[in-house]
Write an enzyme that holds these catalytic residues in place. Structure first.
Site, PDB file in Angstrom:
ATOM      1  N   TYR A   1       0.880  -1.168   0.000  1.00 63.35           N
ATOM      2  CA  TYR A   1       0.000   0.000   0.000  1.00 63.35           C
ATOM      3  C   TYR A   1       0.919   1.220   0.000  1.00 63.35           C
ATOM      4  CZ  TYR A   1      -3.197   3.614   1.647  1.00 63.35           C
ATOM      5  OH  TYR A   1      -3.917   4.775   1.770  1.00 63.35           O
TER       6      TYR A   1
ATOM      7  N   ASP B   1      -2.330  -1.307  -3.948  1.00 61.28           N
ATOM      8  CA  ASP B   1      -2.692   0.074  -4.249  1.00 61.28           C
ATOM      9  C   ASP B   1      -1.404   0.890  -4.294  1.00 61.28           C
ATOM     10  OD1 ASP B   1      -3.674   2.609  -4.464  1.00 61.28           O
ATOM     11  OD2 ASP B   1      -4.742   2.619  -2.550  1.00 61.28           O
TER      12      ASP B   1
END
Length: 655
Positions: free
Chosen positions: A156, A195
């Site tokens: 992330y 992400d």
């Protein structure tokens, strides 16, 4: 079906359960079955160690690995779930730099023996920033699992919120680039997903021309930003303006979604919730599934699942076929994503067990280690328990030489219970004799006799037995005087004048005797027990219930008690009776459902709450529920969001 790897920024690990279809069966196992995934990589779990619960960790048939923030609460966080029936990692690490330590160890991952580490750790020369390596891994942004076939990196990446985070963001990107390139140079297959918070090019975002015009930027300037430049240099087919950076001359990863859908427009994975941009598909693609060249041919599909709600992101997946080609040989995928000896030729050789959990597995956290599920409690065979030698006097006399002989003890106990059941008096006889027999027995019985053996499970502390026996006779005496009518339940007891001992009438019922009278009467009148009967315990003060003056008064003066009840009933009848129809109308006016106002399109407005700090923070308001148009602003006379805005406090419409 082969092996599917899904990545999803869930914006809170429990957030999806507020949406369909997850709210129907609010379990992680059902969620993973709906996703049809074998490995699920979650970002933004937003939990701490103390927030972990059984349903998150002890998912039947799944193993899980967490990376949680060390300092910030409700922030970041990455989790990787792996289906135990399909794949099992051989090594697992937390963090991108390798400076963290395994649980219950002070040795860093990068300092472990070569056969225990994943490898590819960034060197000091590859990290140009002054950000400390431990700080990079303190926010819970990376989990790495190694399977025999490849290394899975779930990340992330930090977002561009303000200028204060720019240096941290770039340092994390540099560490990620170095780790991936080092692993590829070691000859290992790499699968990077998560992400990344990076828009790769102009195809991966909506409304880019208006944005560039507003910010006075060119397309080349947009592509040349540091984070976007990193992504285009690490993937094949990326657009790089100018010469590549030193050490990043060659790409090493493939963008799988673009490999399967090279020219697909509107392939977005994230939408801004505050603008309700998802219905109009006004978003960006910032979630990726990337793989190295050595395993690229294994994948048979990659796509987004924009129809699945649950977050401001949608799931993105990549699927590996049932069989893959490795070194010119076709091999079942299960053979190379599990430890050696677990699968052979696609057939399972042994089942997954707790011993296969790696040290970083959440199932080995002390709060969850060796825990059982409800199914285990019902279906797992219980181990035979032994009866203590001191449980009964009979056990002391018979089985002192063999304390583990549970079968003989159980047989004797069952026989004794059957004999006692056949010779026991009826319940009515027991209740009538329980009060008067015990004191007499305590005086006439010569000594304790042998008692029937009982199973160990039926033994209770002596104090509890006394309490149960003392309350048994009183259970048949009927309700107290304050509960003779329904009204009496709600009214306090009426004070009763105290009578002198001389004026107190003689008791009528044996249940109302005083303690002294009970002992005296039973000793004088009751005969001694028959020979061979079971001895009773001695009569003690603990067996006497609390003396109830009101109960005695109600039994000795029934006329006065009846008059009191009649007065209570008359008082209840004189109470005011309310009209139910009138009551309903009154409550409807007070609690009636508010009518939602209409916007300029004639549609129902949506209710939102102000979160911006200021004097209006926390106030609710109504606005048009339609998404914003390409201009990004509210419009009049179009099909997109209009300028309707009403404070909830200013709207008084009700049904």
């Amino acid at each position: 079906m082969g092996l599917r790897i899904t990545t999803w920024n869930v914006n809170g690990i429990r957030n999806p359960f507020s949406y369909q279809p997850w709210r129907e069966n609010r379990t992680f196992q059902a969620m993973f079955d709906t996703l049809e995934a074998d490995i699920v990589v979650m970002q933004e779990t937003k939990i701490q160690r103390k927030d972990l619960r059984d349903d998150m960790v002890l998912v039947p048939g799944w193993d899980v690995y967490f990376s949680l923030p060390k300092y910030k609460k409700g922030y970041s966080g990455v989790a990787i779930y792996a289906r135990s029936s399909k794949c099992c990692p051989i090594r697992a690490e937390e963090g991108i730099t390798g400076v963290l330590c395994p649980p219950n160890s002070s040795t860093k991952f990068r300092d472990l023996p070569a056969d225990q580490q994943i490898g590819g750790y960034p060197t000091p020369g590859q990290l140009s920033s002054d950000i400390d390596e431990a700080q990079l891994d303190s926010e819970g942004r990376c989990v790495i699992l190694e399977f025999p076939a490849f290394v899975l990196i779930g990340v992330y990446s930090p977002a561009t919120r303000d200028e204060t985070r720019t240096e941290f963001r770039q340092a994390f990107i540099d560490a990620m680039d170095a780790r991936v390139r080092n692993l590829v140079s070691m000859g290992k297959g790499v699968f990077l997903c998560g992400d990344l918070n990076i828009i790769r090019n102009e195809m991966d975002t909506a409304g880019l021309p208006e944005r560039l015009k507003k910010e006075a930027m060119t397309l080349d300037d947009f592509i040349s930003t540091p984070s976007r430049r990193f992504l285009n240099q690490i993937v094949f087919g990326g657009r790089v303006i100018g010469e590549p950076d030193e050490g990043r001359e060659k790409p090493v990863l493939w963008d799988l979604c673009r490999e399967f859908h090279p020219r697909r427009p509107g392939m977005y994975t994230c939408w801004e919730t505050r603008k309700n941009a998802r219905p109009g598909n006004f978003g960006s693609r910032i979630d990726y599934v990337l793989c190295s060249s050595g395993i690229k041919d294994w994948f048979i599909d990659a796509n987004i699942q924009e129809g699945l709600l649950g977050s401001d992101h949608c799931p993105v997946y990549a699927t590996i076929g049932d069989t893959v080609s490795k070194d010119g040989t076709t091999i079942p995928i299960t053979d190379i994503v599990n430890p050696e000896g677990m699968f052979k030729d696609g057939q399972r050789q042994r089942e997954w067990s707790q011993k296969d959990c790696l040290p970083t597995s959440a199932k080995l956290i002390p709060e969850f280690d060796r825990r059982q599920s409800i199914k285990d409690m019902f279906f797992k065979r219980k181990t035979p328990s032994t009866t203590p030698k001191s449980a009964t006097p009979a056990a002391d006399s018979q089985d002192t030489s063999d304390p583990t002989n549970t079968s003989s003890t159980t047989a004797h106990a069952s026989a004794a219970l059957q004999e006692a059941a056949s010779s026991a008096p009826s319940p009515k006889q027991s209740l009538s004799q329980s009060t008067t027999t015990e004191p007499a027995l305590s005086q006439t019985s010569p000594g304790p006799k042998r008692r029937a053996e009982q199973p160990a499970s039926s033994i209770r502390p002596q104090k509890k037995v006394k309490a149960a026996l003392s309350k048994q006779p009183s259970s048949k005496t009927g309700p107290g005087p304050s509960q003779s009518t329904l009204m009496g339940f709600f009214k306090p007891k009426t004070p009763t004048p105290t009578l002198n001992p001389e004026e107190r009438p003689s008791p009528i019922n044996g249940n109302n005797h005083s303690p002294a009278t009970i002992a005296e009467t039973t000793t004088r009148n009751e005969p001694s027990p028959a020979k061979g009967s079971q001895p009773k315990r001695s009569f003690e003060a603990d067996d006497i219930e609390e003396w109830d003056e009101d109960a005695v008064e109600s039994k000795t003066s029934p006329a006065k008690h009846k008059a009191t009840d009649t007065a209570m009933e008359d008082e209840g009848k004189r109470k005011t009776v309310f009209d139910p129809i009138q009551n309903k109308e009154s409550w409807s006016k007070l609690l009636g459902k508010r009518v939602v106002p209409k916007c300029e399109h004639g549609d129902d407005c949506q209710s939102l709450v102000t979160k911006k700090p200021g004097i209006n923070c926390g106030r609710s308001f109504y606005m048009c529920a339609r998404p914003l148009g390409p201009s990004g602003d509210k419009e009049t006379g179009t099909e997109f969001r209009c300028k309707t805005f009403i404070w909830s406090s200013d709207w008084s419409g009700r049904q």
